[in-house]
Design an enzyme around this catalytic site. Structure first.
Site, PDB file in Angstrom:
ATOM      1  N   LYS A  10      -2.092  -1.271  16.361  1.00 10.08           N
ATOM      2  CA  LYS A  10      -3.148  -0.479  16.990  1.00 10.08           C
ATOM      3  C   LYS A  10      -3.956  -1.338  17.954  1.00 10.08           C
ATOM      4  O   LYS A  10      -4.316  -0.907  19.052  1.00 10.08           O
ATOM      5  CB  LYS A  10      -4.058   0.116  15.907  1.00 10.08           C
ATOM      6  CG  LYS A  10      -3.386   1.252  15.156  1.00 10.08           C
ATOM      7  CD  LYS A  10      -4.086   1.638  13.859  1.00 10.08           C
ATOM      8  CE  LYS A  10      -3.272   2.705  13.125  1.00 10.08           C
ATOM      9  NZ  LYS A  10      -3.754   3.031  11.794  1.00 10.08           N
ATOM     10  N   GLN A  36      -8.674   1.843   7.974  1.00 10.78           N
ATOM     11  CA  GLN A  36      -7.265   1.884   7.595  1.00 10.78           C
ATOM     12  C   GLN A  36      -7.118   2.279   6.127  1.00 10.78           C
ATOM     13  O   GLN A  36      -7.728   1.673   5.251  1.00 10.78           O
ATOM     14  CB  GLN A  36      -6.625   0.501   7.868  1.00 10.78           C
ATOM     15  CG  GLN A  36      -5.141   0.435   7.622  1.00 10.78           C
ATOM     16  CD  GLN A  36      -4.338   1.334   8.566  1.00 10.78           C
ATOM     17  OE1 GLN A  36      -4.569   1.355   9.766  1.00 10.78           O
ATOM     18  NE2 GLN A  36      -3.387   2.073   8.018  1.00 10.78           N
ATOM     19  N   ASP A  93      -9.598   9.358  13.826  1.00 12.57           N
ATOM     20  CA  ASP A  93      -8.475   9.721  12.957  1.00 12.57           C
ATOM     21  C   ASP A  93      -8.452  11.224  12.711  1.00 12.57           C
ATOM     22  O   ASP A  93      -7.452  11.761  12.252  1.00 12.57           O
ATOM     23  CB  ASP A  93      -8.602   8.998  11.604  1.00 12.57           C
ATOM     24  CG  ASP A  93      -7.575   7.898  11.444  1.00 12.57           C
ATOM     25  OD1 ASP A  93      -6.572   7.904  12.187  1.00 12.57           O
ATOM     26  OD2 ASP A  93      -7.770   7.030  10.574  1.00 12.57           O
TER      27      ASP A  93
END
Ligand code: NDP
Length: 290
Positions: free
Chosen positions: A53, A97, A120
């Site tokens: 990422k 994460q 997200d």
């Protein structure tokens, strides 16, 4: 192989190229899009995702910041870190994460993120907005699937989309998104039996289970669009999807490979959401006359 391959890697690369222009435009407005990535512990898979990422951000010119916390970090401390990121102007997107260690509630953490920075798309505010078909951050994997269908001109309206898997991060939001795009949607899960009775009816079949070989040629309709989200390691340690690729590609109309299909699209949609967050900020500033 008769099916046309939907090359997620190439589609994502083309998207990243156009993103560079959007980043330049933002920079000319004095805004550098910024993503904060919070990584708790040292899970090798999570570390590798985070590394990817950050590499992607660098490629398109997005500022990224990695916040690493030890596996033993108390929930309170993580929530405090998120609160700080929530109010920092140069951070437009926040990603924590997953998975998180047992002492931390994933839901609490997701809900602590400012919904305007929830790149997200897991915050209940964004999920609720998606449910009511409002402008919002859409979770990256379902958003990536829609993008790849658009890229190869597959229309969704009126099609029967069968989604196998009902997780919060893939299956459920994918089902809602296909519904928003006017598909007729069937959701299957571990209690659906017999699964193939449903999958064989799909014009568009999305398989997001995590079980190699779950879907083969006999489970799909001739000419169907088959989207394989699954990521599994086979006996030789090779990355494979949930779909038996070779035989299914001889029957399907379109198919995604693993690797090189949904994975790169998921990654690029994180950049998309981060850019969207920064662009929104600029738009709001213009609206305020600043
Ligand atoms: P989860 O384990 O959270 O969910 C799996 C889903 O599959 C559940 O809803 C489960 O049903 C269902 N299921 C399990 N067994 C069967 C079965 N035999 N028949 C039908 N349905 C079944 O997984 P995720 O959604 O997080 O991930 C799914 C896969 O996608 C994994 O391989 C993951 O690695 C991959 N993935 C890939 C991404 C990418 O970018 N390519 C991104 C995210 C995930 P039930 O609810 O009844 O238990």
């Amino acid at each position: 192989m008769t099916a046309r391959l939907i090359d997620g890697k190439a589609i994502a690369a083309a998207k990243r190229l156009t993103m560079k222009t959007r980043v330049s435009r933002l920079k000319s407005e004095g805004v550098v899009p910024g993503l904060a990535v919070v990584l708790v512990g040292a899970n090798p898979a999570s570390m590798s995702y985070v590394k990817g990422k950050i590499r992607d951000c660098k490629e398109v010119g997005i500022y990224s910041e990695l916040i690493r916390l030890p596996e033993s970090v108390p929930e309170k401390e993580l929530l405090e870190k998120i609160n700080v990121l929530n109010v920092r102007d140069e951070i437009h997107g926040i990603l924590v994460q997953l998975p998180l260690p047992d002492q931390i509630s994933e839901q609490k953490v997701i809900q602590a993120i400012n919904p305007d920075k929830d790149v997200d798309g897991f915050h209940p505010v964004n999920l609720g907005k998606m449910m009511t078909n409002q402008e919002c951050f859409v979770p990256c994997t379902p958003a990536g699937i829609i993008e790849m269908l658009k890229a190869v001109n597959i229309s969704i309206a009126g099609k029967h989309a069968v989604i196998v898997g009902r997780s919060h991060i893939v299956g459920k939001p994918a089902s809602q998104l296909f519904l928003n795009y006017n598909a007729t949607v069937t959701i299957c899960h571990s209690k659906t039996t017999p699964l193939s009775d449903y999958t064989r009816q799909a014009d568009i079949l999305v398989v997001a289970v995590g079980r190699a070989g779950l879907i083969g040629a006999e489970d799909v309709k001739t000419g169907a669009v088959v989207i394989d989200v699954g990521m599994n390691r086979n006996g030789k340690g090779k990355l494979v999807g949930d779909v038996v690729f070779k035989e299914t590609s001889e029957k399907a109309g379109f198919i995604t490979p693993v690797p090189g299909g949904v994975g790169p699209m998921t990654r690029v949609m994180l950049l998309e959401n981060t850019l969207k967050a920064a662009e929104r900020k600029v738009r709001d500033r213009h609206d305020d006359g600043k």
